[in-house]
Design a protein around this motif. Structure first.
Motif, PDB file in Angstrom:
ATOM      1  N   SER A  94       1.161  -1.168  -0.133  1.00 35.45           N
ATOM      2  CA  SER A  94       0.312  -0.283  -0.177  1.00 35.45           C
ATOM      3  C   SER A  94       1.042   0.701  -0.011  1.00 35.45           C
ATOM      4  O   SER A  94      -0.107   2.006  -0.390  1.00 35.45           O
ATOM      5  CB  SER A  94      -0.951  -0.081   0.965  1.00 35.45           C
ATOM      6  N   ASN A  95       2.172   1.039   0.524  1.00 35.08           N
ATOM      7  CA  ASN A  95       3.494   2.269   0.654  1.00 35.08           C
ATOM      8  C   ASN A  95       2.436   3.479   1.850  1.00 35.08           C
ATOM      9  O   ASN A  95       2.549   4.165   1.166  1.00 35.08           O
ATOM     10  CB  ASN A  95       3.518   2.722  -0.830  1.00 35.08           C
ATOM     11  N   LEU A  96       1.469   3.022   2.170  1.00 34.50           N
ATOM     12  CA  LEU A  96       0.608   4.504   3.124  1.00 34.50           C
ATOM     13  C   LEU A  96       1.533   4.581   4.667  1.00 34.50           C
ATOM     14  O   LEU A  96       2.068   3.705   5.100  1.00 34.50           O
ATOM     15  CB  LEU A  96      -0.501   3.688   3.626  1.00 34.50           C
ATOM     16  N   ALA A  97       2.140   5.766   4.420  1.00 31.46           N
ATOM     17  CA  ALA A  97       2.888   6.368   6.101  1.00 31.46           C
ATOM     18  C   ALA A  97       1.266   5.830   7.254  1.00 31.46           C
ATOM     19  O   ALA A  97       0.911   6.293   7.375  1.00 31.46           O
ATOM     20  CB  ALA A  97       2.179   7.529   6.498  1.00 31.46           C
ATOM     21  N   PRO A  98       2.184   5.302   8.146  1.00 27.95           N
ATOM     22  CA  PRO A  98       1.412   5.509   9.707  1.00 27.95           C
ATOM     23  C   PRO A  98       0.894   6.319  10.034  1.00 27.95           C
ATOM     24  O   PRO A  98      -0.290   5.467  11.061  1.00 27.95           O
ATOM     25  CB  PRO A  98       3.004   5.022  10.640  1.00 27.95           C
ATOM     26  N   THR A  99       1.096   7.216   9.343  1.00 31.10           N
ATOM     27  CA  THR A  99       0.021   8.362  10.275  1.00 31.10           C
ATOM     28  C   THR A  99      -1.133   9.072   8.826  1.00 31.10           C
ATOM     29  O   THR A  99      -1.988  10.194   9.049  1.00 31.10           O
ATOM     30  CB  THR A  99       0.611  10.137   9.917  1.00 31.10           C
ATOM     31  N   SER A 100      -0.844   8.062   7.739  1.00 33.16           N
ATOM     32  CA  SER A 100      -1.977   7.872   6.518  1.00 33.16           C
ATOM     33  C   SER A 100      -3.868   8.136   7.101  1.00 33.16           C
ATOM     34  O   SER A 100      -4.116   6.779   7.842  1.00 33.16           O
ATOM     35  CB  SER A 100      -1.531   7.394   5.693  1.00 33.16           C
ATOM     36  N   LYS A 101      -4.398   8.722   7.299  1.00 34.10           N
ATOM     37  CA  LYS A 101      -5.748   8.594   7.234  1.00 34.10           C
ATOM     38  C   LYS A 101      -6.325   6.880   6.554  1.00 34.10           C
ATOM     39  O   LYS A 101      -7.698   6.598   7.236  1.00 34.10           O
ATOM     40  CB  LYS A 101      -6.212   9.639   7.051  1.00 34.10           C
ATOM     41  N   ALA A 102      -5.875   6.971   5.486  1.00 33.90           N
ATOM     42  CA  ALA A 102      -6.698   5.884   4.615  1.00 33.90           C
ATOM     43  C   ALA A 102      -6.126   5.044   4.781  1.00 33.90           C
ATOM     44  O   ALA A 102      -6.717   3.441   4.942  1.00 33.90           O
ATOM     45  CB  ALA A 102      -5.919   6.258   3.062  1.00 33.90           C
ATOM     46  N   LEU A 103      -4.709   4.438   5.758  1.00 30.62           N
ATOM     47  CA  LEU A 103      -4.083   3.630   6.544  1.00 30.62           C
ATOM     48  C   LEU A 103      -5.357   3.232   7.686  1.00 30.62           C
ATOM     49  O   LEU A 103      -5.908   1.940   7.979  1.00 30.62           O
ATOM     50  CB  LEU A 103      -3.130   4.051   6.657  1.00 30.62           C
ATOM     51  N   HIS A 104      -5.384   4.441   8.220  1.00 34.32           N
ATOM     52  CA  HIS A 104      -6.069   4.309   9.418  1.00 34.32           C
ATOM     53  C   HIS A 104      -7.610   3.424   9.117  1.00 34.32           C
ATOM     54  O   HIS A 104      -8.595   2.512   9.998  1.00 34.32           O
ATOM     55  CB  HIS A 104      -6.501   5.572  10.352  1.00 34.32           C
ATOM     56  N   THR A 109     -11.895  -0.677   9.203  1.00 35.95           N
ATOM     57  CA  THR A 109     -12.313  -1.766   8.273  1.00 35.95           C
ATOM     58  C   THR A 109     -11.871  -3.216   8.564  1.00 35.95           C
ATOM     59  O   THR A 109     -13.393  -4.176   8.335  1.00 35.95           O
ATOM     60  CB  THR A 109     -12.552  -1.777   6.892  1.00 35.95           C
ATOM     61  N   ASP A 110     -10.956  -3.556   8.683  1.00 36.50           N
ATOM     62  CA  ASP A 110     -10.179  -4.969   8.688  1.00 36.50           C
ATOM     63  C   ASP A 110     -10.892  -5.004   9.907  1.00 36.50           C
ATOM     64  O   ASP A 110     -11.038  -6.888  10.758  1.00 36.50           O
ATOM     65  CB  ASP A 110      -9.029  -4.739   8.805  1.00 36.50           C
ATOM     66  N   LEU A 111     -10.513  -4.433  11.051  1.00 34.42           N
ATOM     67  CA  LEU A 111     -11.279  -4.788  12.661  1.00 34.42           C
ATOM     68  C   LEU A 111     -12.566  -5.294  12.367  1.00 34.42           C
ATOM     69  O   LEU A 111     -12.940  -6.009  13.138  1.00 34.42           O
ATOM     70  CB  LEU A 111     -10.694  -3.322  13.400  1.00 34.42           C
ATOM     71  N   ALA A 112     -13.437  -4.205  11.277  1.00 34.00           N
ATOM     72  CA  ALA A 112     -14.722  -4.934  11.563  1.00 34.00           C
ATOM     73  C   ALA A 112     -15.263  -5.974  10.600  1.00 34.00           C
ATOM     74  O   ALA A 112     -16.273  -6.559  11.229  1.00 34.00           O
ATOM     75  CB  ALA A 112     -15.426  -3.767  10.596  1.00 34.00           C
ATOM     76  N   ALA A 113     -14.266  -5.865   9.911  1.00 35.18           N
ATOM     77  CA  ALA A 113     -14.632  -7.471   9.270  1.00 35.18           C
ATOM     78  C   ALA A 113     -14.158  -8.257  10.010  1.00 35.18           C
ATOM     79  O   ALA A 113     -15.023  -9.817  10.542  1.00 35.18           O
ATOM     80  CB  ALA A 113     -13.432  -7.397   8.003  1.00 35.18           C
ATOM     81  N   LEU A 114     -13.493  -8.526  10.892  1.00 30.53           N
ATOM     82  CA  LEU A 114     -12.724  -9.850  12.103  1.00 30.53           C
ATOM     83  C   LEU A 114     -13.910 -10.186  12.629  1.00 30.53           C
ATOM     84  O   LEU A 114     -14.095 -10.337  13.069  1.00 30.53           O
ATOM     85  CB  LEU A 114     -11.372  -9.515  12.961  1.00 30.53           C
TER      86      LEU A 114
END
Length: 218
Positions: A94-104, A109-114
């Motif tokens: 994804s190359n998203l930075a740790p501060t990226s809103k898209a990553l958060h 979304t993944d937590l909700a899927a779990l």
């Protein structure tokens, strides 16, 4: 003039023999020493290749252990970007930075899927969601997950198959691989091998079909 040409011709001939013949033949010979690895570490079932131990598949059925998220994307017929998890024709992070809103947002979304699968921190011994359950790898093609993430999925997989949770946990324990030479890497579980082992359980467990076209099991 010949005294200048002779070394040049000799060097070309020597280079051709060493680099054009000896080296390729040496690599071919090395491949025969470890034929499985040379052929892509294919995993077989009933005489047919159902995948590779090195390339993950996008298992989606609740009857199977799932791999870690994959950030690989593709394009649809209209040219729009769409998710293409575990697309073996490419490799992508994804190359998203740790501060990226898209990553958060994606992690949320993944937590909700779990949660929808009945998974959460309560399923793990440490009381925390394993990192590989919500983060994508650098390749997007990881075939392995951590033992914690695999064990976190044992109860819902057992429930979906109508079998004892202990049976699923036993398979995960059997398929857990230690660190290489006891030093390198981390203990890991190959998702495809676990799912094939689940399908080999005695009658009563619903059999699936790992290795379908595009590697997706639904």
């Amino acid at each position: 003039m010949l005294e200048h040409l002779r070394p040049a011709v000799s060097l070309v001939a020597l280079s051709t023999v060493v680099l054009g013949l000896a080296c390729p033949l040496a690599f071919v010979a090395a491949g025969h020493v470890a034929p499985n690895r040379a052929e892509g570490s294919l995993v077989m079932r009933d005489g047919h290749a159902v995948g590779s131990a090195l390339i993950g598949q996008n298992f989606a059925s609740p009857r199977y252990i799932h791999g870690r998220p994959s950030a690989i994307t593709g394009t649809d017929a209209k040219g729009a970007t769409i998710p293409a998890p575990y697309d073996a024709s490419t490799s992508l992070a994804s190359n998203l930075a740790p501060t990226s809103k898209a990553l958060h947002d994606r992690i949320a979304t993944d937590l909700a899927a779990l949660g929808k699968r009945g998974l959460g921190a309560g399923e793990t011994a440490g009381g925390a969601v394993p990192v590989d359950a919500i983060t994508a790898s650098g390749s997007g093609l990881d075939a392995d997950i951590s033992p914690d993430y695999a064990l976190m999925q044992a109860r819902p997989v057992a429930s979906a198959r109508g079998i004892a949770e202990a049976s699923v946990r036993d398979i995960i324990a059997t398929e857990t691989q230690p660190r290489t030479f006891g030093l390198f890497g981390e203990p890991h579980v190959n998702v495809l091998r676990v799912n094939l082992a689940l399908d080999r359980l005695p009658p009563g467990a619903h059999r699936g079909t790992p290795g379908q076209v595009a590697g997706v099991v639904r």
